[in-house]
Design an enzyme around this catalytic site. Sequence first.
Site, PDB file in Angstrom:
ATOM      1  CG  ASP A  37      -0.104  -0.075   2.522  1.00 29.59           C
ATOM      2  OD1 ASP A  37       0.884  -0.854   2.550  1.00 29.59           O
ATOM      3  OD2 ASP A  37      -0.430   0.633   3.488  1.00 29.59           O
ATOM      4  CD  GLU A  38      -0.909   4.626   3.077  1.00 29.48           C
ATOM      5  OE1 GLU A  38      -1.762   5.506   3.328  1.00 29.48           O
ATOM      6  OE2 GLU A  38      -0.184   4.123   3.948  1.00 29.48           O
ATOM      7  CB  VAL A  39       4.316   2.497  -3.472  1.00 25.76           C
ATOM      8  CG1 VAL A  39       5.767   2.638  -3.904  1.00 25.76           C
ATOM      9  CG2 VAL A  39       4.021   1.095  -2.964  1.00 25.76           C
TER      10      VAL A  39
END
Lengths: 557, 557
Positions: free
Chosen positions: B353-355
Amino acid sequence: MKSTLLCLTSILWVVAAHNHLPDGTAVVTEPQNVVAGSPGTPWPMPKSTSEFGTVMTIDPTNFKMLVNIKNCDIMNQTVQRYMKLTFLEKCLPIDSPRNSLSNSKKNSEKNKMIKANGMLYNISVTVLGKCEKWPYLNMDEQYLLKIDSPDLPGKANLVSSTVWGALRGLETFSQIVYSLGDGKFGVNSTMILDSPRFSHRGLLLDTSRHFVPVSVLKQNLDAMAYSKLNVFHWHIVDDQSFPYESLKFPKLSEMGAFIPKTHTYSQEEVADIINYARVRGIRVMAEFDTPGHTQSWGKGQPDLLTPCYSGGKPNGNFGPINPILQSSYDFLAEFFGEITKVFPDNYVHLGGDEVDFSCWKSNPNITDFMKKHGFGSDYSKLEEYYEQKLVNILQSLKKSYTIWQEVVDNGVKVDPNTVVHVWKDPQVQELQRVTSMGYKTLLSTCWYLNYISYGKDWPKYYTCDPQEFNGTEYQKSLIMGGEVCMWGEFVDGTNLISRTWPRAAAVAERLWSVADLKDADKAAPRFEEHRCRMLKRGLRVQPGNGPSFCECDFVVS
Amino acid sequence: MKSTLLCLTSILWVVAAHNHLPDGTAVVTEPQNVVAGSPGTPWPMPKSTSEFGTVMTIDPTNFKMLVNIKNCDIMNQTVQRYMKLTFLEKCLPIDSPRNSLSNSKKNSEKNKMIKANGMLYNISVTVLGKCEKWPYLNMDEQYLLKIDSPDLPGKANLVSSTVWGALRGLETFSQIVYSLGDGKFGVNSTMILDSPRFSHRGLLLDTSRHFVPVSVLKQNLDAMAYSKLNVFHWHIVDDQSFPYESLKFPKLSEMGAFIPKTHTYSQEEVADIINYARVRGIRVMAEFDTPGHTQSWGKGQPDLLTPCYSGGKPNGNFGPINPILQSSYDFLAEFFGEITKVFPDNYVHLGGDEVDFSCWKSNPNITDFMKKHGFGSDYSKLEEYYEQKLVNILQSLKKSYTIWQEVVDNGVKVDPNTVVHVWKDPQVQELQRVTSMGYKTLLSTCWYLNYISYGKDWPKYYTCDPQEFNGTEYQKSLIMGGEVCMWGEFVDGTNLISRTWPRAAAVAERLWSVADLKDADKAAPRFEEHRCRMLKRGLRVQPGNGPSFCECDFVVS
């Protein structure tokens, strides 16, 4: 000599801010700080501090706290506590029984007053006044703390007029001492002159919506002492339950407590709590809120509450205390006669908030009474009638009282010594209005800590100032302080300490420290340190600043 | 025979609602209920229940739980636990060390299978299958529980295909038994046929933003077992700290933990937690989130993270795992080789997630790599490249995996067995989209319990349904369940249990019980009972319903 407010380096451990947000909008944005504490910094911040750039070393096995006044129980117990708290090397067990804080360190025979190079062997505590027994409004809490100052090199000394100042000074001393890691401790040379900005720095707990065990109330008193709060406002009974065991009216708790066998406070327990608070310089101001908020009273005291009517006859429900019966006032005189003896503080909180008129309106006897007294249909006149009679009872008992703001809003004539407690919005207008009437005033509106919200909320409480309203200097001077409130709808022994602390400490600094100390970001590392210190001292205190760690958080079980 | 969903009388203690609100608007309005629990009612609600109108009495000193399969450690331990939990007379100490739940009751010699009038001497537990060792996705948790049913009068019996069904059934049995007050217990004649609506009923804890002691993780596993949750999603590391002690890469925690000496999980502790969960029928799904959320990894594994550039040279900051170096994948292959051995569950959560692309964009070597691979300026292609290689590693290790939704959002081809974890809004569209791609799906969006708010919030979690979206029957069937999330920004050992429970139990019933059981008001007394039961069993579980009390809340210290 560098004279300045303490300004210690804040250690920030910066990492990227990958915060999970469920709305999917806020992805990686700003760096998120892991706030680390700043050892050796006090909370609340003292009024003025000078530093002299040196450090003294303390070997706790060879250190004494020397007190000038003898046979003063409050000082003896205080020295015992602080000998332990100042030199904690290990984490205290969390939730340990509160009475076990005895000093386990044995000072050896060879412990003598010897001044040596860089070593500190004692702190001399001088109380100029006599050994007062009970804390009170406007007690003197000032102290002067010197460590290796130019005029007294190599020595530590604490001077105050009262035991209360000595208590506050020893708390500060215990906070500025820091571990050197090898069983030794360090303390920076410093001179601290300190006194509180406000004299009433309170915390309200509600033991009616949920019962709170005595051990948890004591933990809360510990946390208050660590944060220099000085009034435990005990909202002890309310609609939901009546846990106070009255001597004269035992039926009140027998019928009104949740479980009379286990969910009550006996006379011994009440005295124990008052004494536990006393030796920490904390007043216990009991609140017995009337005429509303009394549903639980009605169970054990028949005919006290107003019978409500539907269709011309009583419907089985009850309203506020019945203001038209002499028996109500006879009961109140006897009951408050007991209360003012059991609770030695000069102030009783009489409540007086949120009186519901609907039941009074339904009752034909009350309608008759209103007519007879020429109140028309103005039920606030009836409320005023009740309050006036209650206030007269208290005056005859020679006690002062605190009341919620509604009482004076409704025009009741109260003693000029009365403290009015503001809890409603709009806050600044309310403060303006109550002080314009010349009453001593307490603020709680912005400090309802029971209203929780997500995130780092303490700066919100920290930046609220009770003197920020339009008013004369005289009006401002009427602000006695304020109170943090933790109403009991959603807290009991399981979560009261963790939810109240460290958030209440934000208010504690607002009420103790100078007004222009307002930068929450700068305060954050000290706030973190204070949280970790409370944890180390065995209190179950929740995180305040976001991602972080404390030396002692891992021992919580 | 009356066949019906359990419908027990809810006891409401109605009092007036004098709720302090600081805005002064809401004065006395509606009556406020003190919700009392309903003894003998289970949580979560079983699928179907018949009652036969009689009661059997149990003398715990003359009662046995008889199990048909021998030498099955999981059943032996379970019987020990439930002999204690079913017949608790006193409140267990709060926060007691989690391993001490041994059975203190000694069955006497004369304890024989005798059928007597109204007395129940045993429950016979029949597991039809073999003694399985590890819980797994889609394990059979069904059971049939009969107490004094018409076909087996005077007897109690529990039948299941697996040990997991027996575990769930004994939990239900322990909940429907109630104290008769004189050392004896009662249980109503009943027949319960039960199985879960969803097979993945998880709870996520984050031990990176704050460290959580092992004892607290075990308390949480107890609470999960009491609520029939069956997956502990252990978000064990993240940006802020790396508490997992790796065998192959010990530097990761030596450099990345908050305090390596105290704030880490050793191999023994990890194994202990996995086993503690196993014997309660709870899977431990570890999450090692990459390529983002890895700041703490970079400290002990040089060259793993992407160096960020400013003005043409590295600026000292680091971004996600460097996706262009073969050394990154070599490390990941070795690291996950260890992880898949240490955590025996079939599923590993790979995060994803959330790269954050900003650091990748700044790095000229990555720009070159993008060009060479024809990715243009589409960094999600680079992310896809990374995920594909990671997923291939896991496939070569013969493990299945769970991923946050972004991975498939970005078009990575994952194994058809992959479970996709939805956590973003808009919830229904996300569920629609992910299931339309044919993936097994978990929901967490509406169950982020770390986002606290004031008041009785559990009905909000209770009424959120993971199958309420527009989709085909097949799409609905892809919903494996969901997970409660308690991210760690503001919780650690001090408040994790009290803040998570009983709120997580609301989700537990949603995931176990039938879809049309949705009335939170009706559920409230059972919910209250479940809270009080958890308190009695020694868990620090906070109030859920507003003003209330439990038999055991007064023992909290």
